[in-house]
Write a protein that holds these residues in place. Structure first.
Motif, PDB file in Angstrom:
ATOM      1  N   ALA A 303       0.831  -1.201   0.000  1.00  0.00           N
ATOM      2  CA  ALA A 303       0.000   0.000   0.000  1.00  0.00           C
ATOM      3  C   ALA A 303       0.868   1.253   0.000  1.00  0.00           C
ATOM      4  CB  ALA A 303      -0.927  -0.023   1.210  1.00  0.00           C
ATOM      5  N   GLU A 304       1.948   1.232   0.796  1.00  0.00           N
ATOM      6  CA  GLU A 304       2.847   2.393   0.815  1.00  0.00           C
ATOM      7  C   GLU A 304       3.518   2.599  -0.539  1.00  0.00           C
ATOM      8  OE1 GLU A 304       5.578   1.687   3.928  1.00  0.00           O
ATOM      9  OE2 GLU A 304       4.140   2.080   5.565  1.00  0.00           O
ATOM     10  N   ALA A 305       3.937   1.478  -1.179  1.00  0.00           N
ATOM     11  CA  ALA A 305       4.564   1.616  -2.501  1.00  0.00           C
ATOM     12  C   ALA A 305       3.580   2.173  -3.522  1.00  0.00           C
ATOM     13  CB  ALA A 305       5.095   0.259  -2.957  1.00  0.00           C
ATOM     14  N   GLU A 306       2.334   1.692  -3.454  1.00  0.00           N
ATOM     15  CA  GLU A 306       1.325   2.196  -4.400  1.00  0.00           C
ATOM     16  C   GLU A 306       1.036   3.667  -4.142  1.00  0.00           C
ATOM     17  OE1 GLU A 306      -3.174   1.045  -5.932  1.00  0.00           O
ATOM     18  OE2 GLU A 306      -2.224  -0.072  -4.293  1.00  0.00           O
ATOM     19  N   ARG A 307       0.966   4.025  -2.865  1.00  0.00           N
ATOM     20  CA  ARG A 307       0.713   5.437  -2.551  1.00  0.00           C
ATOM     21  C   ARG A 307       1.874   6.312  -3.024  1.00  0.00           C
ATOM     22  NH1 ARG A 307       2.424   8.273   1.494  1.00  0.00           N
ATOM     23  NH2 ARG A 307       3.165   6.435   2.610  1.00  0.00           N
ATOM     24  N   GLU A 308       3.125   5.813  -2.819  1.00  0.00           N
ATOM     25  CA  GLU A 308       4.273   6.597  -3.286  1.00  0.00           C
ATOM     26  C   GLU A 308       4.281   6.737  -4.802  1.00  0.00           C
ATOM     27  OE1 GLU A 308       7.656   4.661  -1.764  1.00  0.00           O
ATOM     28  OE2 GLU A 308       7.336   5.253   0.335  1.00  0.00           O
ATOM     29  N   ALA A 309       3.893   5.637  -5.513  1.00  0.00           N
ATOM     30  CA  ALA A 309       3.837   5.731  -6.980  1.00  0.00           C
ATOM     31  C   ALA A 309       2.800   6.742  -7.429  1.00  0.00           C
ATOM     32  CB  ALA A 309       3.522   4.349  -7.557  1.00  0.00           C
ATOM     33  N   LEU A 310       1.628   6.719  -6.756  1.00  0.00           N
ATOM     34  CA  LEU A 310       0.594   7.701  -7.110  1.00  0.00           C
ATOM     35  C   LEU A 310       1.065   9.123  -6.820  1.00  0.00           C
ATOM     36  CD1 LEU A 310      -2.599   5.847  -5.831  1.00  0.00           C
ATOM     37  CD2 LEU A 310      -1.856   6.145  -8.193  1.00  0.00           C
ATOM     38  N   GLU A 311       1.763   9.286  -5.685  1.00  0.00           N
ATOM     39  CA  GLU A 311       2.264  10.624  -5.373  1.00  0.00           C
ATOM     40  C   GLU A 311       3.291  11.085  -6.408  1.00  0.00           C
ATOM     41  OE1 GLU A 311       3.808  10.459  -1.464  1.00  0.00           O
ATOM     42  OE2 GLU A 311       1.840  10.377  -0.461  1.00  0.00           O
ATOM     43  N   MET A 312       4.169  10.151  -6.834  1.00  0.00           N
ATOM     44  CA  MET A 312       5.162  10.520  -7.849  1.00  0.00           C
ATOM     45  C   MET A 312       4.492  10.901  -9.161  1.00  0.00           C
ATOM     46  SD  MET A 312       8.151   7.683  -7.156  1.00  0.00           S
ATOM     47  CE  MET A 312       9.085   8.314  -8.543  1.00  0.00           C
ATOM     48  N   LYS A 313       3.438  10.111  -9.547  1.00  0.00           N
ATOM     49  CA  LYS A 313       2.714  10.467 -10.771  1.00  0.00           C
ATOM     50  C   LYS A 313       2.049  11.832 -10.649  1.00  0.00           C
ATOM     51  CE  LYS A 313       1.691   5.869 -12.598  1.00  0.00           C
ATOM     52  NZ  LYS A 313       0.605   4.931 -12.995  1.00  0.00           N
ATOM     53  N   SER A 314       1.420  12.041  -9.481  1.00  0.00           N
ATOM     54  CA  SER A 314       0.749  13.338  -9.288  1.00  0.00           C
ATOM     55  C   SER A 314       1.746  14.478  -9.329  1.00  0.00           C
ATOM     56  CB  SER A 314       0.015  13.321  -7.946  1.00  0.00           C
ATOM     57  OG  SER A 314      -0.954  12.304  -7.915  1.00  0.00           O
ATOM     58  N   GLN A 315       2.926  14.288  -8.677  1.00  0.00           N
ATOM     59  CA  GLN A 315       3.946  15.322  -8.727  1.00  0.00           C
ATOM     60  C   GLN A 315       4.455  15.555 -10.137  1.00  0.00           C
ATOM     61  OE1 GLN A 315       6.955  14.085  -5.983  1.00  0.00           O
ATOM     62  NE2 GLN A 315       5.628  14.280  -4.154  1.00  0.00           N
ATOM     63  N   LEU A 316       4.591  14.404 -10.909  1.00  0.00           N
ATOM     64  CA  LEU A 316       5.060  14.535 -12.291  1.00  0.00           C
ATOM     65  C   LEU A 316       4.092  15.352 -13.122  1.00  0.00           C
ATOM     66  CD1 LEU A 316       6.923  13.765 -14.652  1.00  0.00           C
ATOM     67  CD2 LEU A 316       5.575  11.679 -14.891  1.00  0.00           C
ATOM     68  N   TYR A 317       2.805  14.982 -13.033  1.00  0.00           N
ATOM     69  CA  TYR A 317       1.826  15.717 -13.855  1.00  0.00           C
ATOM     70  C   TYR A 317       1.605  17.133 -13.337  1.00  0.00           C
ATOM     71  CZ  TYR A 317       0.746  11.573 -16.501  1.00  0.00           C
ATOM     72  OH  TYR A 317       0.826  10.490 -17.324  1.00  0.00           O
ATOM     73  N   ALA A 318       1.789  17.313 -12.027  1.00  0.00           N
ATOM     74  CA  ALA A 318       1.696  18.685 -11.524  1.00  0.00           C
ATOM     75  C   ALA A 318       2.828  19.532 -12.085  1.00  0.00           C
ATOM     76  CB  ALA A 318       1.741  18.670  -9.992  1.00  0.00           C
ATOM     77  N   SER A 319       4.044  18.947 -12.114  1.00  0.00           N
ATOM     78  CA  SER A 319       5.182  19.694 -12.672  1.00  0.00           C
ATOM     79  C   SER A 319       4.976  19.968 -14.156  1.00  0.00           C
ATOM     80  CB  SER A 319       6.472  18.894 -12.463  1.00  0.00           C
ATOM     81  OG  SER A 319       6.695  18.664 -11.093  1.00  0.00           O
ATOM     82  N   ILE A 320       4.475  18.926 -14.869  1.00  0.00           N
ATOM     83  CA  ILE A 320       4.225  19.141 -16.299  1.00  0.00           C
ATOM     84  C   ILE A 320       3.161  20.208 -16.500  1.00  0.00           C
ATOM     85  CG2 ILE A 320       3.350  18.021 -18.377  1.00  0.00           C
ATOM     86  CD1 ILE A 320       4.599  15.453 -17.399  1.00  0.00           C
ATOM     87  N   GLY A 321       2.103  20.173 -15.648  1.00  0.00           N
ATOM     88  CA  GLY A 321       1.037  21.171 -15.793  1.00  0.00           C
ATOM     89  C   GLY A 321       1.536  22.573 -15.542  1.00  0.00           C
ATOM     90  N   ILE A 322       2.367  22.724 -14.481  1.00  0.00           N
ATOM     91  CA  ILE A 322       2.899  24.056 -14.186  1.00  0.00           C
ATOM     92  C   ILE A 322       3.766  24.553 -15.338  1.00  0.00           C
ATOM     93  CG2 ILE A 322       4.444  25.316 -12.654  1.00  0.00           C
ATOM     94  CD1 ILE A 322       3.478  23.484 -10.394  1.00  0.00           C
ATOM     95  N   MET A 323       4.621  23.675 -15.844  1.00  0.00           N
ATOM     96  CA  MET A 323       5.501  24.068 -16.950  1.00  0.00           C
ATOM     97  C   MET A 323       4.695  24.406 -18.205  1.00  0.00           C
ATOM     98  SD  MET A 323       8.596  21.863 -18.613  1.00  0.00           S
ATOM     99  CE  MET A 323       7.448  20.584 -19.062  1.00  0.00           C
ATOM    100  N   ALA A 324       3.707  23.517 -18.515  1.00  0.00           N
ATOM    101  CA  ALA A 324       2.905  23.764 -19.710  1.00  0.00           C
ATOM    102  C   ALA A 324       2.076  25.027 -19.557  1.00  0.00           C
ATOM    103  CB  ALA A 324       1.988  22.573 -19.967  1.00  0.00           C
ATOM    104  N   GLY A 325       1.545  25.287 -18.335  1.00  0.00           N
ATOM    105  CA  GLY A 325       0.764  26.509 -18.129  1.00  0.00           C
ATOM    106  C   GLY A 325       1.609  27.737 -18.325  1.00  0.00           C
TER     107      GLY A 325
END
Length: 572
Positions: A303-325
């Motif tokens: 569960a912790e690994a899955e949560r960390e993967a989701l957090e990494m994905k969210s951080q990745l797309y957040a970074s991409i969104g900020i850059m693209a914006g």
């Protein structure tokens, strides 16, 4: 009570057994006399019965061994033939071997010809039905096993009761070659039926004499042995009965004590087993608790690994969104001034100029709208897709039309498509699927850039001026190709993006879908293009994962790459 306190049971008295060694001294003279008599009669009978046949076989063997048709015996011819086959340096070995085989066949025919001429005329001349030479471990000049050389009589072999008169003689001539062996086999009939009948009558006569002597002596010997054995068994039986009665009385006295001791011992074993079972049960419970604890720890880690993967994905797309914006905001600010200038120019212009300015304004609006669509696509997580029905075939047609002109004018490559007619509906997010397909097209474009650059570098490294000029012309004339293919395949639609670019090694093909993996980063060849971040193919893989698509990659260095995607169709 200890087991040592149990009194030992008396040894049981075994029933008397017959031992022939006790009577060896008494019966030895009779047995020796009987054995000598039987052996003598058997030897005389066998010698008398087989004398004629052994003499006949000796005569036939002498005939096979010593017959010389032309200075040489059959054994000498066979030895010369085998020596010839084992001598590879002999000139014309195959022809000489053929001549030697013919010589052996003629020798066999010459040996049996007198027997055929005087059949049934001379008593010692045998009737020969077959005479052959068989080889083992011998190969001819072609490497095949040496064939069997022989002669077979045209006269049929006797049948019925006369078939028993046939005899077979096998003679092995001595050879000097290790592993090589030759067998001369002769099937013959030497005596007539009357002679054989007389021999059998004589054999039966001697059998009758032998039986008349052996049977009475055997019966007498058996009678004497049986009588002596019965007397001895009667004496031993009396002794055994007395010992058995004494043993029975002693066993009755010890029976109760032994039974009581066995009961106590069994009770003690039952208590020990109960204690062992209790300890095993406690150990099993402890192991079950440990397993449950380990399972709970594994679930927590997963569960912790899955949560960390989701957090990494969210951080990745957040970074991409900020850059693209940020990029989109700057580009929109840059487009405000050109829109104002075009609006003023349209007020002052008329006719064809007004139409061209209106087309430029429309193009800028399309660029703005496309920019907003890309911004929404990049900002949104593929796991949160807006699911609709998308025509995959139409998506490939639109992608080819969108980038064909840009590919021809700016990228210097041909963007072509081979799309099946009709439609093929899949379930998915149109924006995500469109972005994924365009990423595959851009990846194919970059591969053609690298291939063109590789051809130019190879041409420049050529030392021969003429060859270098030829390679430079070939590199300048090389055209990149990106071909899109879409077709229905049963209940799936197959989409392919194929290029003739630089291709990929096995290591690059295994890692190309990983996030931030790129072979183009800090490469001046891609300056001005959206490449080198390592996000394109990883975004494609993520989109396919959430759309139930399957991706296959076929590639080899300098042989181009094919990305093949399979989507399940939905009912129209």
């Amino acid at each position: 009570m200890s087991t040592d306190a149990i009194p030992p049971a008396p040894e049981p008295v075994d029933a008397p057994r017959f031992s022939p060694w006790r009577y060896t001294g008494r019966l030895a003279p009779l047995a020796v006399l009987w054995a000598v008599l039987v052996g003598l009669l058997a030897w005389l009978l066998v010698t008398r019965a087989n004398w004629n046949e052994d003499s006949d076989r000796a005569d036939v063997r002498e005939w096979v061994d010593n017959t010389r048709v032309f200075r040489k015996t059959l054994a000498e011819l066979v030895k010369e033939y085998v020596d010839l086959l084992h001598a590879p340096d002999v000139p014309n070995r195959a022809d000489r071997a053929h001549d030697k085989r013919a010589e052996i066949r003629q020798h066999l025919e010459a040996m049996v010809e007198p027997t055929r001429m005087y059949t049934a005329q001379l008593p010692l001349f045998p009737n020969v039905y077959a005479l052959e030479v068989e080889f083992a471990g011998v190969r001819d000049a072609d490497g095949a096993p040496a064939e069997t050389l022989g002669w077979t009589s045209p006269k049929p072999r006797p049948g019925g009761s006369a078939k028993a008169q046939l005899r077979t003689l096998e003679v092995e001539p001595p050879l000097d070659r290790p592993g090589a062996r030759a067998t001369v086999r002769c099937v013959y009939q030497l005596h007539s039926f009357n002679r054989m009948q007389q021999q059998q009558d004589e054999f039966r006569h001697w059998q009758t004499i032998a039986a008349g002597v052996i049977v009475p002596t055997t019966l007498l010997a058996v009678f004497l042995v049986v009588r002596a054995v019965r007397r001895e068994q009667a004496r031993e039986l009396e002794k055994w009965r007395a010992a058995a009665e004494a043993e029975h009385r002693e066993r009755e006295l010890l029976a109760a004590q032994v039974e009581r001791e066995l009961i106590e011992r069994n009770l003690l074993e039952v208590r020990v087993r109960q204690q062992e079972l209790e300890r095993a049960s406690e150990e099993l419970g402890r192991k079950l608790l440990e397993q449950e604890l380990n399972a709970a720890q594994h679930k927590t880690r997963a569960a912790e690994a899955e949560r960390e993967a989701l957090e990494m994905k969210s951080q990745l797309y957040a970074s991409i969104g900020i850059m693209a914006g940020s990029y989109a905001h700057n580009i929109k600010n840059l487009l405000v001034r050109p829109n104002d200038l075009i609006a003023r120019c349209m007020e002052a212009a008329d006719g064809p100029q007004h139409e061209m300015l209106d087309e430029v304004k429309s193009t800028l609006g399309t660029v703005t709208e496309r920019l907003q669509q890309i911004l929404r696509t990049v900002r949104r997580d593929p796991a949160n897709a807006e699911v609709t029905r998308v025509d995959a075939l139409a998506l490939f047609r639109d992608t080819q039309r969108t980038w064909a002109e840009t590919g021809r004018d700016k990228w210097k490559l041909a963007v072509t498509a081979d799309v099946a007619p009709g439609s093929a509906l899949v379930t998915g997010d149109l924006s995500h699927l469109q972005q994924a397909v365009e990423n595959l097209v851009f990846n194919a474009r970059d591969a053609t850039f690298e291939m063109r650059n590789y051809l130019r570098d190879e041409a420049k490294r050529e030392t021969d001026p003429a060859a270098r000029r030829q390679k430079l012309m070939a590199a300048a004339g090389w055209k990149g190709e990106v071909h899109l293919t879409a077709r229905r395949d049963g209940d799936h639609v197959v989409l392919e993006v194929r290029d003739n670019g630089i291709g990929m090694t096995d290591e690059v093909r295994r890692n190309c879908l990983k996030t931030h993996f790129s072979t183009k980063r800090d490469n001046a060849l891609y300056e001005g293009y959206s490449a080198g971040m390592g996000l394109g193919l990883s975004f494609v893989a993520m989109v396919l994962e959430h759309h139930g698509g399957e991706l296959e990659i076929e590639s080899a260095p300098l042989r181009g790459t094919t990305f093949r995607v399979r989507f399940p169709l939905v009912a129209e």
